[in-house]
Write a protein that holds these residues in place. Structure first.
Motif, PDB file in Angstrom:
ATOM      1  N   TYR A 183       0.749  -1.164  -0.129  1.00 53.72           N
ATOM      2  CA  TYR A 183      -0.009   0.073   0.039  1.00 53.72           C
ATOM      3  C   TYR A 183       0.840   1.121   0.136  1.00 53.72           C
ATOM      4  CZ  TYR A 183       0.938   0.172   4.877  1.00 53.72           C
ATOM      5  OH  TYR A 183       1.691   0.226   6.155  1.00 53.72           O
ATOM      6  N   PRO A 184       0.281   2.215  -0.628  1.00 55.97           N
ATOM      7  CA  PRO A 184       1.078   3.612  -0.739  1.00 55.97           C
ATOM      8  C   PRO A 184       1.605   4.340   0.373  1.00 55.97           C
ATOM      9  CG  PRO A 184      -0.639   3.651  -2.251  1.00 55.97           C
ATOM     10  CD  PRO A 184      -0.841   2.413  -1.316  1.00 55.97           C
ATOM     11  N   LYS A 185       0.727   4.459   1.637  1.00 53.67           N
ATOM     12  CA  LYS A 185       1.070   5.325   2.826  1.00 53.67           C
ATOM     13  C   LYS A 185       0.302   5.452   3.856  1.00 53.67           C
ATOM     14  CE  LYS A 185       2.776  10.400   3.387  1.00 53.67           C
ATOM     15  NZ  LYS A 185       3.500   9.836   4.179  1.00 53.67           N
ATOM     16  N   ALA A 186       1.100   5.094   4.978  1.00 55.15           N
ATOM     17  CA  ALA A 186       0.151   4.737   6.210  1.00 55.15           C
ATOM     18  C   ALA A 186      -0.512   6.144   6.439  1.00 55.15           C
ATOM     19  CB  ALA A 186       1.164   4.798   7.351  1.00 55.15           C
TER      20      ALA A 186
ATOM     21  N   TYR B 286      -4.337 -18.140   7.368  1.00 58.80           N
ATOM     22  CA  TYR B 286      -3.878 -17.259   6.508  1.00 58.80           C
ATOM     23  C   TYR B 286      -3.239 -16.200   7.496  1.00 58.80           C
ATOM     24  CZ  TYR B 286      -5.676 -18.922   2.279  1.00 58.80           C
ATOM     25  OH  TYR B 286      -6.291 -19.744   1.119  1.00 58.80           O
ATOM     26  N   LEU B 287      -1.876 -15.885   7.414  1.00 59.26           N
ATOM     27  CA  LEU B 287      -1.369 -14.799   8.213  1.00 59.26           C
ATOM     28  C   LEU B 287      -1.383 -13.473   7.065  1.00 59.26           C
ATOM     29  CD1 LEU B 287       1.708 -16.358   9.775  1.00 59.26           C
ATOM     30  CD2 LEU B 287      -0.694 -15.798  10.767  1.00 59.26           C
ATOM     31  N   VAL B 288      -1.201 -12.048   7.783  1.00 57.49           N
ATOM     32  CA  VAL B 288      -1.395 -11.052   6.721  1.00 57.49           C
ATOM     33  C   VAL B 288      -0.192 -10.271   7.206  1.00 57.49           C
ATOM     34  CG1 VAL B 288      -2.686  -8.768   6.191  1.00 57.49           C
ATOM     35  CG2 VAL B 288      -3.745 -10.911   6.701  1.00 57.49           C
ATOM     36  N   VAL B 289       0.431  -9.666   6.164  1.00 59.06           N
ATOM     37  CA  VAL B 289       1.390  -8.666   6.273  1.00 59.06           C
ATOM     38  C   VAL B 289       1.222  -7.425   5.355  1.00 59.06           C
ATOM     39  CG1 VAL B 289       3.156  -9.703   4.751  1.00 59.06           C
ATOM     40  CG2 VAL B 289       3.839  -8.165   6.597  1.00 59.06           C
ATOM     41  N   GLY B 290       1.371  -6.064   5.844  1.00 61.74           N
ATOM     42  CA  GLY B 290       1.218  -5.173   4.993  1.00 61.74           C
ATOM     43  C   GLY B 290       2.654  -4.473   4.923  1.00 61.74           C
ATOM     44  N   VAL B 291       2.966  -3.957   3.694  1.00 60.18           N
ATOM     45  CA  VAL B 291       4.203  -3.436   3.350  1.00 60.18           C
ATOM     46  C   VAL B 291       3.925  -1.997   2.551  1.00 60.18           C
ATOM     47  CG1 VAL B 291       6.360  -3.806   2.027  1.00 60.18           C
ATOM     48  CG2 VAL B 291       5.168  -5.700   2.973  1.00 60.18           C
ATOM     49  N   SER B 292       4.884  -0.980   3.188  1.00 59.98           N
ATOM     50  CA  SER B 292       4.654   0.221   2.394  1.00 59.98           C
ATOM     51  C   SER B 292       6.018   0.802   2.719  1.00 59.98           C
ATOM     52  CB  SER B 292       3.590   1.097   3.116  1.00 59.98           C
ATOM     53  OG  SER B 292       4.299   1.645   4.461  1.00 59.98           O
ATOM     54  N   PRO B 293       6.438   1.967   1.858  1.00 57.21           N
ATOM     55  CA  PRO B 293       7.918   2.655   2.025  1.00 57.21           C
ATOM     56  C   PRO B 293       7.879   3.530   3.235  1.00 57.21           C
ATOM     57  CG  PRO B 293       6.454   3.594   0.372  1.00 57.21           C
ATOM     58  CD  PRO B 293       5.672   2.356   0.654  1.00 57.21           C
ATOM     59  N   ASP B 294       6.834   3.467   4.027  1.00 56.62           N
ATOM     60  CA  ASP B 294       6.918   4.326   5.271  1.00 56.62           C
ATOM     61  C   ASP B 294       7.928   3.955   6.167  1.00 56.62           C
ATOM     62  OD1 ASP B 294       4.488   6.166   4.965  1.00 56.62           O
ATOM     63  OD2 ASP B 294       3.602   4.305   5.070  1.00 56.62           O
ATOM     64  N   GLY B 295       8.569   4.909   6.996  1.00 54.81           N
ATOM     65  CA  GLY B 295       9.358   4.483   8.058  1.00 54.81           C
ATOM     66  C   GLY B 295       8.690   3.936   8.940  1.00 54.81           C
ATOM     67  N   ILE B 296       9.370   3.127  10.147  1.00 53.87           N
ATOM     68  CA  ILE B 296       8.890   2.361  11.362  1.00 53.87           C
ATOM     69  C   ILE B 296       8.148   3.498  12.276  1.00 53.87           C
ATOM     70  CG2 ILE B 296       9.366   1.168  13.519  1.00 53.87           C
ATOM     71  CD1 ILE B 296       9.076  -0.445  10.767  1.00 53.87           C
ATOM     72  N   PRO B 297       8.638   4.532  12.432  1.00 50.46           N
ATOM     73  CA  PRO B 297       7.965   5.576  13.341  1.00 50.46           C
ATOM     74  C   PRO B 297       6.454   5.909  12.811  1.00 50.46           C
ATOM     75  CG  PRO B 297      10.252   6.250  13.222  1.00 50.46           C
ATOM     76  CD  PRO B 297       9.907   5.310  12.167  1.00 50.46           C
ATOM     77  N   ALA B 298       6.361   6.056  11.412  1.00 49.10           N
ATOM     78  CA  ALA B 298       5.049   6.406  10.921  1.00 49.10           C
ATOM     79  C   ALA B 298       4.024   5.193  11.017  1.00 49.10           C
ATOM     80  CB  ALA B 298       5.237   6.745   9.450  1.00 49.10           C
ATOM     81  N   LEU B 299       4.806   3.891  10.726  1.00 48.32           N
ATOM     82  CA  LEU B 299       3.897   2.664  10.907  1.00 48.32           C
ATOM     83  C   LEU B 299       3.215   2.493  11.978  1.00 48.32           C
ATOM     84  CD1 LEU B 299       6.009   0.386   8.280  1.00 48.32           C
ATOM     85  CD2 LEU B 299       3.879   1.645   7.618  1.00 48.32           C
ATOM     86  N   GLU B 300       4.306   2.704  13.241  1.00 50.16           N
ATOM     87  CA  GLU B 300       3.809   2.531  14.569  1.00 50.16           C
ATOM     88  C   GLU B 300       2.645   3.214  14.706  1.00 50.16           C
ATOM     89  OE1 GLU B 300       7.843   2.680  16.636  1.00 50.16           O
ATOM     90  OE2 GLU B 300       7.885   0.519  16.180  1.00 50.16           O
TER      91      GLU B 300
END
Length: 167
Positions: A48-51, A75-89
C-alpha cells in the motif's frame, strides 16, 4: 483507459516461487519464509502507498476487522509500504492494527514484487506504489496476484476469491 493502468517490469507472477524478504516491521523483523512456515494455508502480502491516508486506512482497517477470519482460514497477513517504522507504529497504534506493517523505505521489495513503478493515475504517468496483494502458499508459491486494486472493498473481494467466506 482506466485511471489506474500500470506498467511493471518483471513482476512476481502467479505460480512462481515468491521472493523471500526480511523487513523491519511494527512487530519486529518480519521474514516472508518465516511467516509462510507458520501459515497453514498461506500468507497475504499486501502493498500500500502510505500509512494514515484515507484509502490505506480503509484497507488496513478492513484487514484488521477480518484478521480473525483470515487466521481461522489458515492465513497470516502482512502489509508493506515505503513508510518508516515511526510512521507505521503511529498508524498501527492509532488504528489498532493487529498484524505486522513492514517498512520498505528503499522500495527494493516493492520493486521486486512489481508493486513499485510507473502507473497511470488520473491520466498522468507517475512513479509510485501500485496497490497490490499476493497470496503465497505454504510451499512459497504465489497462488494469487491482484494488482492495481482499489482500497475500498478489496478485502471483501480477497476473502471471496480465497473462498474464505464459504468455509
Amino acid at each position: 483507459m482506466s485511471t489506474h493502468d500500470m506498467v511493471v517490469n518483471n513482476p512476481v507472477a502467479l505460480g512462481e516461487q515468491a521472493p523471500d524478504f526480511t523487513l523491519d516491521s511494527t512487530q519486529g523483523p518480519v521474514t516472508l519464509s518465516d511467516l509462510v512456515s507458520r501459515a497453514p494455508k498461506g500468507v497475504v502480502v499486501y502493498f500500500y502507498p502510505k500509512a494514515a491516508t484515507p484509502g490505506c486506512t480503509k484497507e488496513a482497517c478492513d484487514f484488521r476487522d477480518s484478521l480473525n477470519t483470515f487466521a481461522s482460514a489458515g492465513y497470516l497477513v502482512v502489509g508493506v509500504s515505503p513508510d518508516g517504522i515511526p510512521a507505521l507504529e503511529r498508524f498501527a497504534q492509532n488504528e489498532g492494527l493487529n498484524f505486522p506493517l513492514a517498512s520498505d523505505p528503499d522500495k527494493a521489495v516493492m520493486e521486486r514484487w512489481g508493486a513499485w513503478g510507473e502507473k497511470k493515475n488520473y491520466g498522468r504517468v507517475v512513479t509510485g506504489t501500485i496497490r497490490s496483494t499476493f497470496v503465497v502458499d505454504p510451499a512459497g508459491v504465489v497462488v494469487l496476484v491482484q494488482r492495481g486494486v482499489k482500497a475500498t472493498g478489496h478485502v471483501a473481494r480477497l476473502r471471496r476469491d480465497l473462498g474464505i467466506d464459504s468455509q
